[in-house]
Design a protein around this motif. Sequence first.
Motif, PDB file in Angstrom:
ATOM      1  N   LYS A 129       0.848  -1.189   0.000  1.00  0.00           N
ATOM      2  CA  LYS A 129       0.000   0.000   0.000  1.00  0.00           C
ATOM      3  C   LYS A 129       0.887   1.245   0.000  1.00  0.00           C
ATOM      4  CE  LYS A 129      -3.792  -2.121   2.540  1.00  0.00           C
ATOM      5  NZ  LYS A 129      -2.979  -3.256   3.045  1.00  0.00           N
ATOM      6  N   ASN A 130       1.905   1.228   0.824  1.00  0.00           N
ATOM      7  CA  ASN A 130       2.784   2.394   0.877  1.00  0.00           C
ATOM      8  C   ASN A 130       4.181   1.979   1.329  1.00  0.00           C
ATOM      9  OD1 ASN A 130       2.492   2.122   3.776  1.00  0.00           O
ATOM     10  ND2 ASN A 130       0.488   3.069   3.489  1.00  0.00           N
ATOM     11  N   TRP A 131       5.115   2.864   1.121  1.00  0.00           N
ATOM     12  CA  TRP A 131       6.505   2.645   1.541  1.00  0.00           C
ATOM     13  C   TRP A 131       7.142   4.020   1.660  1.00  0.00           C
ATOM     14  CZ3 TRP A 131      10.963   3.988  -1.338  1.00  0.00           C
ATOM     15  CH2 TRP A 131      10.669   4.595  -2.577  1.00  0.00           C
ATOM     16  N   GLN A 132       8.283   4.071   2.347  1.00  0.00           N
ATOM     17  CA  GLN A 132       8.995   5.337   2.501  1.00  0.00           C
ATOM     18  C   GLN A 132      10.449   5.145   2.098  1.00  0.00           C
ATOM     19  OE1 GLN A 132       7.857   5.398   6.761  1.00  0.00           O
ATOM     20  NE2 GLN A 132       7.898   7.607   6.450  1.00  0.00           N
ATOM     21  N   PRO A 133      11.038   6.108   1.413  1.00  0.00           N
ATOM     22  CA  PRO A 133      12.471   6.018   1.118  1.00  0.00           C
ATOM     23  C   PRO A 133      13.259   5.911   2.424  1.00  0.00           C
ATOM     24  CG  PRO A 133      11.460   7.802  -0.136  1.00  0.00           C
ATOM     25  CD  PRO A 133      10.427   7.327   0.838  1.00  0.00           C
ATOM     26  N   GLY A 134      14.202   4.981   2.459  1.00  0.00           N
ATOM     27  CA  GLY A 134      14.947   4.715   3.685  1.00  0.00           C
ATOM     28  C   GLY A 134      14.562   3.367   4.266  1.00  0.00           C
ATOM     29  N   GLN A 135      13.356   2.900   3.925  1.00  0.00           N
ATOM     30  CA  GLN A 135      12.959   1.553   4.349  1.00  0.00           C
ATOM     31  C   GLN A 135      13.721   0.523   3.514  1.00  0.00           C
ATOM     32  OE1 GLN A 135       8.516   1.972   4.093  1.00  0.00           O
ATOM     33  NE2 GLN A 135       8.648   1.119   6.150  1.00  0.00           N
ATOM     34  N   PHE A 136      13.678  -0.736   3.966  1.00  0.00           N
ATOM     35  CA  PHE A 136      14.424  -1.773   3.259  1.00  0.00           C
ATOM     36  C   PHE A 136      13.581  -3.028   3.110  1.00  0.00           C
ATOM     37  CE2 PHE A 136      15.610  -4.778   6.666  1.00  0.00           C
ATOM     38  CZ  PHE A 136      15.221  -4.055   7.784  1.00  0.00           C
ATOM     39  N   VAL A 137      14.115  -3.965   2.336  1.00  0.00           N
ATOM     40  CA  VAL A 137      13.465  -5.275   2.198  1.00  0.00           C
ATOM     41  C   VAL A 137      14.495  -6.362   2.475  1.00  0.00           C
ATOM     42  CG1 VAL A 137      11.667  -4.623   0.544  1.00  0.00           C
ATOM     43  CG2 VAL A 137      13.938  -5.278  -0.297  1.00  0.00           C
ATOM     44  N   MET A 138      14.025  -7.533   2.876  1.00  0.00           N
ATOM     45  CA  MET A 138      14.869  -8.717   2.950  1.00  0.00           C
ATOM     46  C   MET A 138      14.623  -9.502   1.664  1.00  0.00           C
ATOM     47  SD  MET A 138      16.447  -8.531   5.921  1.00  0.00           S
ATOM     48  CE  MET A 138      17.107 -10.165   6.264  1.00  0.00           C
ATOM     49  N   VAL A 139      15.716  -9.971   1.055  1.00  0.00           N
ATOM     50  CA  VAL A 139      15.616 -10.668  -0.232  1.00  0.00           C
ATOM     51  C   VAL A 139      16.331 -12.009  -0.139  1.00  0.00           C
ATOM     52  CG1 VAL A 139      16.223 -10.593  -2.679  1.00  0.00           C
ATOM     53  CG2 VAL A 139      15.590  -8.480  -1.489  1.00  0.00           C
ATOM     54  N   ARG A 140      15.612 -13.079  -0.522  1.00  0.00           N
ATOM     55  CA  ARG A 140      16.255 -14.393  -0.577  1.00  0.00           C
ATOM     56  C   ARG A 140      15.812 -15.096  -1.857  1.00  0.00           C
ATOM     57  NH1 ARG A 140      16.053 -19.805   1.059  1.00  0.00           N
ATOM     58  NH2 ARG A 140      18.053 -20.502   1.903  1.00  0.00           N
ATOM     59  N   PRO A 141      16.758 -15.280  -2.791  1.00  0.00           N
ATOM     60  CA  PRO A 141      16.380 -15.966  -4.032  1.00  0.00           C
ATOM     61  C   PRO A 141      15.779 -17.336  -3.734  1.00  0.00           C
ATOM     62  CG  PRO A 141      18.520 -14.912  -4.290  1.00  0.00           C
ATOM     63  CD  PRO A 141      18.141 -14.789  -2.837  1.00  0.00           C
ATOM     64  N   SER A 142      14.663 -17.654  -4.400  1.00  0.00           N
ATOM     65  CA  SER A 142      13.969 -18.918  -4.116  1.00  0.00           C
ATOM     66  C   SER A 142      14.837 -20.117  -4.458  1.00  0.00           C
ATOM     67  CB  SER A 142      12.658 -18.974  -4.901  1.00  0.00           C
ATOM     68  OG  SER A 142      11.875 -17.850  -4.571  1.00  0.00           O
ATOM     69  N   GLY A 143      15.815 -19.920  -5.351  1.00  0.00           N
ATOM     70  CA  GLY A 143      16.675 -21.029  -5.752  1.00  0.00           C
ATOM     71  C   GLY A 143      17.721 -21.400  -4.713  1.00  0.00           C
ATOM     72  N   TRP A 144      17.869 -20.589  -3.683  1.00  0.00           N
ATOM     73  CA  TRP A 144      18.877 -20.922  -2.678  1.00  0.00           C
ATOM     74  C   TRP A 144      18.438 -22.131  -1.865  1.00  0.00           C
ATOM     75  CZ3 TRP A 144      21.009 -15.836  -0.030  1.00  0.00           C
ATOM     76  CH2 TRP A 144      21.650 -15.068  -1.011  1.00  0.00           C
ATOM     77  N   ALA A 145      19.356 -23.077  -1.728  1.00  0.00           N
ATOM     78  CA  ALA A 145      19.088 -24.202  -0.832  1.00  0.00           C
ATOM     79  C   ALA A 145      19.446 -23.740   0.580  1.00  0.00           C
ATOM     80  CB  ALA A 145      19.916 -25.402  -1.260  1.00  0.00           C
ATOM     81  N   PHE A 146      19.794 -24.661   1.441  1.00  0.00           N
ATOM     82  CA  PHE A 146      20.032 -24.283   2.830  1.00  0.00           C
ATOM     83  C   PHE A 146      21.500 -24.016   3.143  1.00  0.00           C
ATOM     84  CE2 PHE A 146      15.876 -26.525   4.115  1.00  0.00           C
ATOM     85  CZ  PHE A 146      15.177 -25.357   3.845  1.00  0.00           C
ATOM     86  N   ASP A 147      22.367 -24.008   2.106  1.00  0.00           N
ATOM     87  CA  ASP A 147      23.767 -23.697   2.416  1.00  0.00           C
ATOM     88  C   ASP A 147      23.903 -22.257   2.900  1.00  0.00           C
ATOM     89  OD1 ASP A 147      23.033 -22.992  -0.176  1.00  0.00           O
ATOM     90  OD2 ASP A 147      25.094 -23.031  -0.913  1.00  0.00           O
TER      91      ASP A 147
END
Lengths: 306, 272
Positions: free
Chosen positions: B37-55
Amino acid sequence: MDMRLNLPGLPDFGFKNPILTASGTFGYGVEFAPFGDLTALGGIVVKGLSLKPRPGNPMPRIAETPCGMLNAVGLQNSGVESFLKEKLPKLPWRELPVIANIYACDPGEFAELTSILAREQGIAAVEVNISCPNVKEGGILFGQDAAQAARVTEAVKRVAGDKPVIIKLSPNVTDIAAIAKAVEDAGADMISCINTLSGMGVDIRSRKPLLANVIGGLSGPAIKPVALRCVWQVCRAVTIPVIGIGGITSAEDVLEFMLVGAHAVQVGTANFIRPDFSFRLVQEFEQLVEKMGITDLEEFRGSLKL
Amino acid sequence: MNNEQCTTLKVLDNVPFGQVAGENLFFALRLERPEWKNWQPGQFVMVRPSGWAFDMLWARPFSICRVSPRDLVLFFQVVGRGTRRMAELKSGDDVLVWGPLGNGFAVEPDSPTLLLAGGIGIAPFVGYAHSHPKPWNLHMEFGHRMPLSCYPYESINEKIMGDAHLEEKPEDLTRFIELMDRRIAEHAEQNGLVLACGPTPFLKTVQHLALKHSARCQLSLETRMACGVGACLGCVTKVADDMHANGVAAGRAQVCNHGPVFWAHQVNLSEG
């Protein structure tokens, strides 16, 4: 089907399903509320509480390792009173067991903490951390010595009232079954195991340790075989319910721990893989149980063929 | 109340910036637009590629560079195992994203606002410059060590006033600090706002100058994170006593859910 298991010796206590979240990996629960329905979980074990606020260890405190992570957070928390006032009222404790994990430096302090928590309607049980490897005051000692572990258990039980007492065991011992037996004999209602494995990491370029505390606790899928072995040994040594912890990342893993005798499990490091991990795991577990044609979890539990 | 979500998004493209070989690689990772709905500059996201296994278990935190009706853009530099693997992401790959997380930079449309960026710390200022209602009140000073083509500088420079400063020799850094000193003093005199994002030594310098001039200044901190939601306590920073509300335990606050943006006088960067 019914995901509840009877817990021997605890007729008035139960988990809605066998999947709980482990202390230190799920905050105070409220942090994860945007990502799923907390009441779908079997229970929440909150971040370790101490009598007084603790600043924890210096940074860096965490490091990623192959299939796992090291941490030396050092039990940073704002103290039990702050938890009861600020956090507990925000948790849906009427609808799921909220378990308070506690840490202290001596049996008297453990008892003082427990007596505070025993008065709280919103606390379903107390999990006693006798095994934190990160605190220098000797936290490890209680968990590594059967007599000391029993002393803490007795002290806590004496003031716990009707709250079940769970003793959380360390894997960093020569004979985990002996410790388990000692805390059972001292009155523990349940055992949870394992806490993290003692470990360390270094950086060959900076020549520094990965953690400011140098030594930390290893968790994640890397430790699952160790956890499974410990849970199996503990389940053979005691008759009280055992909660398996260590590297659980799938519904199959949950059944593995139940196969060796666990009544429930706690999901820890996997909560960091994605914040909705435990919520999804509850659903995946129900699907797997159905797919495998398991109609009675109680019958499946501990049915390992040797 | 809470706007945070955990969703799988498709990579639209992953475009290298500047040089395409060597040690210092930069990418603009463009993802499908999440249903925020909304976001502000300065906020962040966590990103994890779905292809990553558990290593590699953890997701990686990234400042939100820009959000348009079509896409979410992140800007990253290859600095370790995770970002090296993320450099291989291609159009059509799935990544798990949770956010928007943390707080954003203050926006005061009528205040003269100084943006101080160090290296990859330029990322959140793209969104800031583009979403600000009165961009003529913004001024940026950008310090960098790699060629300017490695950074999304142009997309800010087309919008607001400012300069870029290449640091090749120690004297360059001295000159850049002297310039920041003057700019911060000017903004403090006008009761303006100073916003900074960059590596910790850079933030320490900005903090020192801001306190010296009693400037109103916010710093966006960068730390290692595991969960991004306040649970792991792996990203804490020392904070002043007046932040002792809302579960801040004994002088330490999580950068993820109490920051990443802090007022300069509230944070102690001594451990960074």
